[in-house]
Design a protein around this motif. Structure first.
Motif, PDB file in Angstrom:
ATOM      1  N   HIS A  18       0.824  -1.209   0.000  1.00 55.22           N
ATOM      2  CA  HIS A  18       0.000   0.000   0.000  1.00 55.22           C
ATOM      3  C   HIS A  18       0.861   1.263   0.000  1.00 55.22           C
ATOM      4  O   HIS A  18       0.563   2.237  -0.706  1.00 55.22           O
ATOM      5  N   VAL A  19       1.923   1.248   0.797  1.00 54.56           N
ATOM      6  CA  VAL A  19       2.793   2.427   0.887  1.00 54.56           C
ATOM      7  C   VAL A  19       3.366   2.776  -0.480  1.00 54.56           C
ATOM      8  O   VAL A  19       3.330   3.945  -0.919  1.00 54.56           O
ATOM      9  N   GLU A  20       3.892   1.782  -1.180  1.00 53.84           N
ATOM     10  CA  GLU A  20       4.514   2.040  -2.472  1.00 53.84           C
ATOM     11  C   GLU A  20       3.487   2.408  -3.540  1.00 53.84           C
ATOM     12  O   GLU A  20       3.711   3.306  -4.353  1.00 53.84           O
ATOM     13  N   LEU A  21       2.344   1.749  -3.538  1.00 50.69           N
ATOM     14  CA  LEU A  21       1.309   2.041  -4.533  1.00 50.69           C
ATOM     15  C   LEU A  21       0.770   3.451  -4.400  1.00 50.69           C
ATOM     16  O   LEU A  21       0.514   4.137  -5.395  1.00 50.69           O
ATOM     17  N   LEU A  22       0.550   3.889  -3.172  1.00 58.79           N
ATOM     18  CA  LEU A  22      -0.150   5.153  -2.951  1.00 58.79           C
ATOM     19  C   LEU A  22       0.772   6.360  -2.894  1.00 58.79           C
ATOM     20  O   LEU A  22       0.306   7.490  -2.807  1.00 58.79           O
ATOM     21  N   LYS A  23       2.102   6.146  -2.988  1.00 59.47           N
ATOM     22  CA  LYS A  23       3.024   7.264  -3.158  1.00 59.47           C
ATOM     23  C   LYS A  23       2.839   7.903  -4.526  1.00 59.47           C
ATOM     24  O   LYS A  23       2.856   9.126  -4.671  1.00 59.47           O
ATOM     25  N   GLN A  24       2.722   7.040  -5.535  1.00 66.28           N
ATOM     26  CA  GLN A  24       2.600   7.489  -6.921  1.00 66.28           C
ATOM     27  C   GLN A  24       1.500   6.667  -7.587  1.00 66.28           C
ATOM     28  O   GLN A  24       1.783   5.745  -8.363  1.00 66.28           O
ATOM     29  N   PRO A  25       0.241   6.980  -7.297  1.00 65.82           N
ATOM     30  CA  PRO A  25      -0.866   6.158  -7.815  1.00 65.82           C
ATOM     31  C   PRO A  25      -0.833   6.038  -9.336  1.00 65.82           C
ATOM     32  O   PRO A  25      -0.701   7.023 -10.053  1.00 65.82           O
ATOM     33  N   GLY A  26      -0.934   4.801  -9.796  1.00 66.11           N
ATOM     34  CA  GLY A  26      -0.907   4.538 -11.230  1.00 66.11           C
ATOM     35  C   GLY A  26       0.451   4.142 -11.750  1.00 66.11           C
ATOM     36  O   GLY A  26       0.558   3.619 -12.877  1.00 66.11           O
ATOM     37  N   GLU A  27       1.505   4.365 -10.964  1.00 69.58           N
ATOM     38  CA  GLU A  27       2.854   4.025 -11.405  1.00 69.58           C
ATOM     39  C   GLU A  27       3.241   2.629 -10.905  1.00 69.58           C
ATOM     40  O   GLU A  27       2.787   2.181  -9.847  1.00 69.58           O
ATOM     41  N   ASP A  28       4.102   1.948 -11.670  1.00 69.28           N
ATOM     42  CA  ASP A  28       4.567   0.623 -11.277  1.00 69.28           C
ATOM     43  C   ASP A  28       5.390   0.695 -10.001  1.00 69.28           C
ATOM     44  O   ASP A  28       6.008   1.733  -9.689  1.00 69.28           O
ATOM     45  N   ILE A  29       5.393  -0.412  -9.251  1.00 68.17           N
ATOM     46  CA  ILE A  29       6.232  -0.517  -8.069  1.00 68.17           C
ATOM     47  C   ILE A  29       7.253  -1.614  -8.301  1.00 68.17           C
ATOM     48  O   ILE A  29       7.148  -2.401  -9.242  1.00 68.17           O
ATOM     49  N   SER A  30       8.279  -1.678  -7.444  1.00 61.90           N
ATOM     50  CA  SER A  30       9.400  -2.587  -7.654  1.00 61.90           C
ATOM     51  C   SER A  30       9.284  -3.834  -6.790  1.00 61.90           C
ATOM     52  O   SER A  30       8.792  -3.791  -5.663  1.00 61.90           O
ATOM     53  N   TYR A  31       9.788  -4.945  -7.322  1.00 59.75           N
ATOM     54  CA  TYR A  31       9.795  -6.226  -6.623  1.00 59.75           C
ATOM     55  C   TYR A  31      11.202  -6.817  -6.681  1.00 59.75           C
ATOM     56  O   TYR A  31      11.939  -6.589  -7.648  1.00 59.75           O
ATOM     57  N   ASP A  32      11.568  -7.602  -5.650  1.00 59.61           N
ATOM     58  CA  ASP A  32      12.841  -8.298  -5.711  1.00 59.61           C
ATOM     59  C   ASP A  32      12.664  -9.629  -6.446  1.00 59.61           C
ATOM     60  O   ASP A  32      11.572  -9.921  -6.965  1.00 59.61           O
ATOM     61  N   ASP A  33      13.717 -10.444  -6.483  1.00 62.52           N
ATOM     62  CA  ASP A  33      13.651 -11.678  -7.269  1.00 62.52           C
ATOM     63  C   ASP A  33      12.740 -12.740  -6.665  1.00 62.52           C
ATOM     64  O   ASP A  33      12.467 -13.770  -7.295  1.00 62.52           O
ATOM     65  N   LYS A  34      12.219 -12.487  -5.449  1.00 60.71           N
ATOM     66  CA  LYS A  34      11.275 -13.399  -4.822  1.00 60.71           C
ATOM     67  C   LYS A  34       9.840 -12.876  -4.879  1.00 60.71           C
ATOM     68  O   LYS A  34       8.931 -13.459  -4.300  1.00 60.71           O
ATOM     69  N   GLY A  35       9.664 -11.746  -5.568  1.00 59.39           N
ATOM     70  CA  GLY A  35       8.338 -11.175  -5.704  1.00 59.39           C
ATOM     71  C   GLY A  35       7.913 -10.295  -4.551  1.00 59.39           C
ATOM     72  O   GLY A  35       6.750  -9.890  -4.474  1.00 59.39           O
ATOM     73  N   VAL A  36       8.839  -9.973  -3.656  1.00 60.03           N
ATOM     74  CA  VAL A  36       8.538  -9.114  -2.501  1.00 60.03           C
ATOM     75  C   VAL A  36       8.637  -7.654  -2.914  1.00 60.03           C
ATOM     76  O   VAL A  36       9.596  -7.253  -3.594  1.00 60.03           O
ATOM     77  N   VAL A  37       7.671  -6.859  -2.537  1.00 56.87           N
ATOM     78  CA  VAL A  37       7.691  -5.434  -2.862  1.00 56.87           C
ATOM     79  C   VAL A  37       8.866  -4.754  -2.160  1.00 56.87           C
ATOM     80  O   VAL A  37       9.117  -4.983  -0.969  1.00 56.87           O
ATOM     81  N   VAL A  38       9.589  -3.932  -2.899  1.00 56.93           N
ATOM     82  CA  VAL A  38      10.756  -3.240  -2.372  1.00 56.93           C
ATOM     83  C   VAL A  38      10.355  -1.864  -1.863  1.00 56.93           C
ATOM     84  O   VAL A  38       9.720  -1.080  -2.582  1.00 56.93           O
ATOM     85  N   ALA A  39      10.714  -1.569  -0.627  1.00 58.31           N
ATOM     86  CA  ALA A  39      10.467  -0.230  -0.070  1.00 58.31           C
ATOM     87  C   ALA A  39      11.463   0.745  -0.678  1.00 58.31           C
ATOM     88  O   ALA A  39      12.663   0.467  -0.753  1.00 58.31           O
ATOM     89  N   THR A  40      10.968   1.881  -1.146  1.00 55.05           N
ATOM     90  CA  THR A  40      11.829   2.881  -1.784  1.00 55.05           C
ATOM     91  C   THR A  40      11.660   4.238  -1.106  1.00 55.05           C
ATOM     92  O   THR A  40      10.747   4.450  -0.313  1.00 55.05           O
ATOM     93  N   ASP A  41      12.561   5.142  -1.458  1.00 52.69           N
ATOM     94  CA  ASP A  41      12.453   6.510  -0.959  1.00 52.69           C
ATOM     95  C   ASP A  41      11.987   7.452  -2.056  1.00 52.69           C
ATOM     96  O   ASP A  41      12.218   8.662  -2.000  1.00 52.69           O
ATOM     97  N   ARG A  42      11.323   6.914  -3.087  1.00 49.05           N
ATOM     98  CA  ARG A  42      10.858   7.767  -4.172  1.00 49.05           C
ATOM     99  C   ARG A  42       9.850   8.778  -3.638  1.00 49.05           C
ATOM    100  O   ARG A  42       9.121   8.523  -2.678  1.00 49.05           O
ATOM    101  N   SER A  43       9.799   9.922  -4.265  1.00 44.40           N
ATOM    102  CA  SER A  43       8.968  11.017  -3.778  1.00 44.40           C
ATOM    103  C   SER A  43       7.497  10.766  -4.062  1.00 44.40           C
ATOM    104  O   SER A  43       7.132   9.970  -4.930  1.00 44.40           O
ATOM    105  N   GLU A  44       6.656  11.473  -3.315  1.00 42.66           N
ATOM    106  CA  GLU A  44       5.207  11.389  -3.511  1.00 42.66           C
ATOM    107  C   GLU A  44       4.781  12.363  -4.599  1.00 42.66           C
ATOM    108  O   GLU A  44       5.294  13.476  -4.692  1.00 42.66           O
ATOM    109  N   THR A  45       3.837  11.922  -5.422  1.00 45.60           N
ATOM    110  CA  THR A  45       3.272  12.831  -6.416  1.00 45.60           C
ATOM    111  C   THR A  45       2.146  13.646  -5.779  1.00 45.60           C
ATOM    112  O   THR A  45       1.735  13.402  -4.641  1.00 45.60           O
TER     113      THR A  45
END
Length: 319
Positions: free
Chosen positions: A257-284
């Motif tokens: 939820h944190v990654e999706l709602l920072k930049q709604p509509g934009e793709d989020i990142s996953y590691d090689d096990k399919g786990v969502v990666v926490a990033t410090d990307r800015s909020e739109t």
């Protein structure tokens, strides 16, 4: 290991093309003898939040899920009230509402509550529960809370979350008109065109039912439907399921939820096990801000692992 119910449901869909999965769900609702995803009541965590938004009861046990909040009280949560300053009722949207348990609960607090379903037979089941004389829809947790405020509308409409054709049945003229959106269904997948292979691990949440590549679309649509001063309530489930085990329901730890709602509509990142990666990307500018996050004291049994509540509740608002 898959349960008997999971295997039976997967078998039901194994011969159906993706485009026919909506009809597959509808046939199960029509038969009405095998609906293992139906929990029979609203989630206790939502019951407690609406009863005590200033201080919803929280779990005292550490939640080992990565990204889960530490034990302790939640911050004060300011949900839109059931009545606006002009006397009109606030609108609640429950996508994938199933039999309408959450619709009845919100209406008992005075909100005009609308459930959205893609299945005609699911909608019929919900209408029977809500309006067909069933006392459960208006008693217990669903009893009217304030006679002065009264009950709000209880209505279930048929439609696709990503389409606008159902707006008018909810008394809405366009996007941005829902004061509360609740993301936690007791039902099945909602879409006519994006349904993948499915199984039931008990309770199925709306977002967790979507394949990961469709999550950005969910975020963008949800943000667009939420009123400027509205609240998005998410019951985060399943947080404990390994991402590598796929889905649905897909693993849904708080980071999603944190990654999706920072930049709604934009793709989020996953590691090689399919786990969502926490990033410090800015909020739109369209980002939603998490104003509360806690592990509830109570939830459905499917969200409790070895006696510890693993579900989380998050509440979001526009910037």
């Amino acid at each position: 290991m898959a349960t008997q119910n999971q295997d039976r449901l997967r078998t039901h869909f194994s011969t159906l093309p993706t485009a026919s999965h909506a009809q597959g769900w509808d046939s199960l609702w029509k038969e009405g003898t095998f609906i293992p995803w139906d929990r029979g009541c609203a989630n206790p965590a939502l019951v407690d939040l609406l009863a005590s938004p200033q201080s919803p009861p929280t779990s005292l046990d550490p939640n080992p899920t990565p990204g889960a909040p530490a034990p302790g009280p939640s911050p004060t949560i300011e949900l839109p009230g059931p009545l606006k300053a002009d006397g009109k009722r606030s609108k609640v949207l429950v996508p994938g509402c199933g039999k309408g348990y959450d619709v009845a609960l919100f209406a008992s607090w005075g909100y005009d509550a609308y459930g959205l379903e893609v299945s005609e037979h699911a909608a019929l089941a919900a209408r029977e529960y809500l309006e067909g004389g069933g006392e459960a829809a208006k008693s217990g947790d669903n009893a009217t809370k304030d006679d002065k405020i009264g009950r709000g509308v209880m209505k279930v409409v048929v439609g696709d979350y990503f389409e606008d054709g159902w707006f008018s049945e909810c008394g809405a003229n366009g996007v941005g008109e829902f004061d509360v959106i609740y993301d936690n269904t007791v039902s099945r997948l909602l879409f006519t065109t994006v349904i993948e292979d499915a199984r039931a691990d008990g309770l199925q949440q709306f977002l967790c039912a979507l394949p990961p590549d469709l999550r950005p679309r969910w975020a963008k649509r949800t943000v667009s439907l939420l009123a400027p001063k509205g609240s998005l309530i998410c019951l985060e489930f399943p947080t404990h399921k390994p991402a590598a085990s796929a889905g649905p329901p897909w693993s849904l730890p708080p980071t999603v939820h944190v990654e999706l709602l920072k930049q709604p509509g934009e793709d989020i990142s996953y590691d090689d096990k399919g786990v969502v990666v926490a990033t410090d990307r800015s909020e739109t500018a369209q980002a939603l801000i998490r104003v509360a996050h806690y592990t509830p004291k109570r939830t459905h049994g499917v969200g409790v692992v070895n006696g510890v509540v693993r579900d989380c509740v998050s509440v979001w608002k526009h910037k």
